[in-house]
Design a protein around this motif. Structure first.
Motif, short mmCIF file in Angstrom:
data_model
loop_
_atom_site.label_atom_id
_atom_site.label_comp_id
_atom_site.label_asym_id
_atom_site.label_seq_id
_atom_site.Cartn_x
_atom_site.Cartn_y
_atom_site.Cartn_z
N VAL A 76 -1.86 8.43 -17.42
CA VAL A 76 -2.21 7.04 -17.14
C VAL A 76 -2.97 6.44 -18.33
O VAL A 76 -3.93 7.02 -18.83
N CYS A 96 1.60 -4.68 -19.98
CA CYS A 96 1.84 -3.25 -19.86
C CYS A 96 1.67 -2.61 -21.24
O CYS A 96 2.25 -3.08 -22.22
N THR A 118 0.88 -0.49 -11.69
CA THR A 118 2.16 0.05 -12.08
C THR A 118 3.01 -1.10 -12.60
O THR A 118 3.16 -2.13 -11.90
N CYS A 119 3.54 -0.97 -13.78
CA CYS A 119 4.34 -2.04 -14.38
C CYS A 119 5.61 -2.26 -13.57
O CYS A 119 6.38 -1.31 -13.35
N GLY A 162 7.81 0.66 -14.94
CA GLY A 162 7.29 1.70 -14.06
C GLY A 162 6.12 2.48 -14.60
O GLY A 162 5.65 3.43 -13.96
N GLU A 214 2.40 3.66 -15.38
CA GLU A 214 1.13 3.56 -14.68
C GLU A 214 0.00 3.35 -15.69
O GLU A 214 -0.05 4.05 -16.71
N ASP A 259 -5.91 -0.23 -10.83
CA ASP A 259 -4.87 0.77 -11.05
C ASP A 259 -3.52 0.10 -10.79
O ASP A 259 -3.22 -0.29 -9.65
#
Length: 276
Positions: A203, A7, A27-28, A32, A34, A25
């Motif tokens: 993002v 991340c 999301t960690c 959380g 992105e 795409d």
């Protein structure tokens, strides 16, 4: 096939599954955040690595099907590289050339025999000689068909010989393509750019290079303590099995981990970054 990534916000490791488009795409799960991971790796490279892993894990039949798919996708890669290289000498811009190529490929996208025909013609036009290596014996077609279509259960040594044959052919053609392969790489970058343009400003974009079997072998000389990359000509006395075994030995951790030494901050995107 899963790959490791980090991340860009909390730097904690997570795993993701390779996507068909090489665009991920994510999301960690820890913080959380992105972010979008774009892997500079072509379909044939991913498939060949999948086949190698299946072979090493004892799934011989699955490995054969995946190696066969890798070869078909490499023929597509070659066609794209050769056509875009040829069109670059004309008056058509890259976007127009890519659109024309995509429109043409749709006519053969579901028919492997027609794709092989397009490859044969692309090779003839680029190299000035017929692809005499496209024989059933040279491609291992009988073995592939017995396994994939007739359900034969191959021995490991048979799969290793088939994998070596596929590897040697792809490696030879990549060598002949040389800098021409950059045109297909540019097409992938164009797809990445289109996706990046659609991303929200919050993002983070992360670019990752995945060594893989072919790339690890070609750039192996850049790693301290390793021998220089093998520059053997297509008619090298080293046989297919030896070539494949050498590449397999040089793959190192590249099949299981992406290069992730550091992040490069991108001031043009809020919180954005890249990794190479």
């Amino acid at each position: 096939m899963l790959f490791s990534t980090r991340c860009p916000e909390c730097a904690r490791e997570m795993r993701a599954e390779f996507a068909d488009s090489a665009v991920h795409d994510l999301t960690c799960p820890h913080c959380g955040a992105e972010f979008c991971v774009l892997v500079r790796k072509h379909k044939f490279e991913v498939l060949f690595d999948l086949g190698t892993r299946a072979l090493m894990d004892g799934y011989a039949r699955e490995a054969v099907a995946t190696f066969a798919a890798a070869l078909e996708r490499f023929f597509e890669f070659y066609v794209r590289a050769a056509v875009l290289e040829r069109m670059a000498d004309g008056e058509t811009d890259f976007t127009g050339a890519l659109a024309a190529l995509d429109g043409t490929w749709k006519h053969v996208s579901a028919q492997s025999e027609r794709q092989l025909g397009m490859f044969a013609l692309a090779y003839l036009l680029r190299e000035g000689r017929p692809p005499d290596f496209l024989t059933p014996q040279a491609l291992g077609s009988d073995f592939r068909n017995r396994v994939v279509h007739r359900g034969a259960l191959p021995r490991r040594e048979e799969v290793e010989a088939y994998a070596a044959r596929v590897f040697a052919l792809i490696d030879r053609l990549l060598t002949e393509l040389g800098e021409g392969a950059a045109h297909a790489a540019l097409a992938q970058e164009a797809e990445f750019a289109a996706h990046l343009a659609r991303l929200p400003g919050h993002v983070t974009a992360v670019f990752e290079e995945h060594p893989g079997m072919f790339r690890a072998r070609r750039f192996g000389g850049d790693v301290p303590g390793k021998a220089a990359p093998d520059k053997a000509a297509p008619d090298s006395p080293r046989n297919d099995a030896q070539t494949f075994a050498r590449a397999l030995a040089e793959r190192g951790p590249g099949l299981d981990h992406l290069l992730r030494e550091h992040f490069l901050k991108d001031p043009s995107r809020k919180g954005g970054g890249g990794r190479s």
